[in-house]
Design a protein around this motif. Structure first.
Motif, PDB file in Angstrom:
ATOM      1  N   PHE A 144       1.250  -1.097   0.158  1.00 38.83           N
ATOM      2  CA  PHE A 144      -0.037   0.031  -0.294  1.00 38.83           C
ATOM      3  C   PHE A 144       0.738   1.532  -0.369  1.00 38.83           C
ATOM      4  O   PHE A 144       1.916   1.090   1.153  1.00 38.83           O
ATOM      5  N   PRO A 145       0.453   1.627  -1.101  1.00 37.46           N
ATOM      6  CA  PRO A 145       1.638   3.344  -1.237  1.00 37.46           C
ATOM      7  C   PRO A 145       0.846   4.909  -0.022  1.00 37.46           C
ATOM      8  O   PRO A 145       0.319   4.635  -0.018  1.00 37.46           O
ATOM      9  N   GLN A 146       2.358   4.883   0.026  1.00 40.18           N
ATOM     10  CA  GLN A 146       2.865   6.657   0.950  1.00 40.18           C
ATOM     11  C   GLN A 146       3.002   7.674   0.388  1.00 40.18           C
ATOM     12  O   GLN A 146       3.637   6.793  -0.399  1.00 40.18           O
ATOM     13  N   VAL A 147       2.958   8.439  -0.517  1.00 41.51           N
ATOM     14  CA  VAL A 147       3.098   9.171  -1.294  1.00 41.51           C
ATOM     15  C   VAL A 147       3.538  10.650  -1.095  1.00 41.51           C
ATOM     16  O   VAL A 147       3.398  10.842   0.085  1.00 41.51           O
ATOM     17  N   GLY A 148       4.146  11.014  -1.973  1.00 42.81           N
ATOM     18  CA  GLY A 148       4.276  12.920  -1.976  1.00 42.81           C
ATOM     19  C   GLY A 148       4.596  13.216  -3.034  1.00 42.81           C
ATOM     20  O   GLY A 148       4.730  12.371  -3.959  1.00 42.81           O
ATOM     21  N   GLY A 149       3.850  14.508  -2.589  1.00 41.60           N
ATOM     22  CA  GLY A 149       3.411  15.241  -4.679  1.00 41.60           C
ATOM     23  C   GLY A 149       2.582  14.560  -5.339  1.00 41.60           C
ATOM     24  O   GLY A 149       2.479  15.258  -6.537  1.00 41.60           O
ATOM     25  N   SER A 187      -9.091   9.218  -9.450  1.00 42.36           N
ATOM     26  CA  SER A 187      -8.486  10.486  -9.633  1.00 42.36           C
ATOM     27  C   SER A 187      -6.608  10.374  -8.948  1.00 42.36           C
ATOM     28  O   SER A 187      -6.804   9.678  -7.869  1.00 42.36           O
ATOM     29  N   ALA A 188      -6.546  11.154 -10.032  1.00 45.50           N
ATOM     30  CA  ALA A 188      -4.690  11.650  -9.449  1.00 45.50           C
ATOM     31  C   ALA A 188      -4.262  12.590 -10.129  1.00 45.50           C
ATOM     32  O   ALA A 188      -4.684  13.101 -11.465  1.00 45.50           O
ATOM     33  N   VAL A 189      -3.493  13.427  -8.792  1.00 44.44           N
ATOM     34  CA  VAL A 189      -3.881  14.534  -9.437  1.00 44.44           C
ATOM     35  C   VAL A 189      -2.107  15.102  -9.455  1.00 44.44           C
ATOM     36  O   VAL A 189      -1.565  14.394  -8.276  1.00 44.44           O
ATOM     37  N   ILE A 190      -0.756  15.431  -9.981  1.00 48.09           N
ATOM     38  CA  ILE A 190       0.285  16.072  -8.947  1.00 48.09           C
ATOM     39  C   ILE A 190       0.153  17.177  -9.069  1.00 48.09           C
ATOM     40  O   ILE A 190      -0.113  17.918  -9.337  1.00 48.09           O
ATOM     41  N   VAL A 191       0.927  17.548  -7.648  1.00 50.27           N
ATOM     42  CA  VAL A 191       1.054  18.834  -7.151  1.00 50.27           C
ATOM     43  C   VAL A 191       2.266  19.615  -6.579  1.00 50.27           C
ATOM     44  O   VAL A 191       3.103  18.718  -6.904  1.00 50.27           O
ATOM     45  N   ASP A 192       2.253  20.614  -6.324  1.00 54.24           N
ATOM     46  CA  ASP A 192       3.540  21.016  -6.336  1.00 54.24           C
ATOM     47  C   ASP A 192       3.595  21.284  -4.778  1.00 54.24           C
ATOM     48  O   ASP A 192       2.669  20.855  -3.490  1.00 54.24           O
ATOM     49  N   GLU A 193       4.782  21.664  -3.804  1.00 57.69           N
ATOM     50  CA  GLU A 193       4.967  22.391  -2.524  1.00 57.69           C
ATOM     51  C   GLU A 193       4.259  22.879  -2.092  1.00 57.69           C
ATOM     52  O   GLU A 193       4.060  22.727  -0.867  1.00 57.69           O
ATOM     53  N   ALA A 194       3.231  23.865  -2.320  1.00 55.75           N
ATOM     54  CA  ALA A 194       2.507  24.632  -2.048  1.00 55.75           C
ATOM     55  C   ALA A 194       1.353  24.030  -2.113  1.00 55.75           C
ATOM     56  O   ALA A 194       0.231  24.769  -1.706  1.00 55.75           O
TER      57      ALA A 194
END
Length: 277
Positions: free
Chosen positions: A113-118, A135-142
């Motif tokens: 099971f994934p633990q994710v960042g970004g 649904s899946a989106v890539i996000v920046d640091e903000a």
């Protein structure tokens, strides 16, 4: 760790992303397996009703109540995995996320099971494996969306566009069955479709290379760790804190709607990724 998003999973995935960006600022996504986190940071006290509390004091070591020690971190990350930088296609990243939730059921606790960042994502356990990511989106640091990967279960945009990813070397080498691409090795065909691995091998950081212990696999059915590819960029795990991310709704159906990824919401002062609980 093996069933839902957690604070410690968020922190360590973000730490890996922050460390990877020191070598390659184009890295956008961090993926690790929940089974790679081996212990909680904190304590469970009280009977007959147990209560979760911050770390207990250790006067002999000069540790006050609530403090997080280096030993706490080492115990929780005792596998001491190195990090690998990879280039995936958008389609390859979706397949990696699908794999992370593909064996999850109402009762089991898969180490994959994934633990994710970004990246923020939602999934639906009522769907068949391979089509659960809704649904899946890539996000920046903000926490701002920089790329929409999946909407309403369908891949969005060019499936061949490239996305830089950091993951544990254990997963990059096929651990927990993850479909990451392998670099070509003598006598072995390279994997294709998901993307490619590239970059020179970097020596471990002297501040984090103190442990060479090889611990048991995070999953009883995990693939044995093969020989390290010679062209991967390898980093050692750092405790650098990462960035924050948006949070999704949590529903009994184990699904958060795609709107949670297109219109992130705040929960107090803390952001969290979009993964169904």
């Amino acid at each position: 760790m093996r069933r839902q998003e957690t604070n410690l999973g968020n922190l360590t995935a973000d730490a890996n992303l922050a460390e990877a960006k020191k070598s390659d600022p184009t890295v956008l996504v961090s993926i690790k397996n929940g089974g790679g986190i081996r212990d909680s940071i904190g304590a469970v006290v009280g009977t007959p009703i147990a209560e979760e509390v911050p770390p207990l004091a250790n006067p002999e070591a000069g540790k006050p109540a609530g403090a997080v020690s280096q030993l706490d971190i080492v115990n929780s990350l005792r596998f001491n995995n190195a990090l690998t930088l990879l280039t995936l296609t958008a389609d390859g990243l979706k397949r990696v996320l699908e794999h992370g939730v593909g064996t999850l059921t109402a009762t089991n606790t898969p180490g994959a099971f994934p633990q994710v960042g970004g990246v923020n994502f939602s999934f639906d356990l009522t769907k068949p494996a391979g089509s659960r990511i809704q649904s899946a989106v890539i996000v920046d640091e903000a926490g701002e969306i920089v790329d929409v990967l999946v909407r309403d279960g369908a891949l969005v945009g060019d499936p061949a566009r490239e996305i830089r990813v950091v993951t544990l070397n254990f997963l990059a080498n096929g651990g927990d069955g993850y479909p990451f691409p392998h670099t070509r090795q003598a006598g072995k065909p390279s994997r294709s479709g998901a993307g490619r691995a590239r970059g020179p091998v970097l020596p471990p950081s002297p501040t984090t290379a103190r442990s060479r212990t090889r611990w048991p696999s995070s999953s009883p059915h995990a693939t044995p760790r093969p020989k390290q590819p010679t062209r991967r960029r390898i980093l050692r795990l750092s405790s650098t804190r990462g960035s924050s991310r948006p949070c999704s709704a949590s529903t009994p159906s184990n699904r958060c709607s795609s709107s949670a990824c297109t219109a992130p919401r705040r929960s107090g002062a803390t952001w969290r990724p979009c993964a169904a609980r």
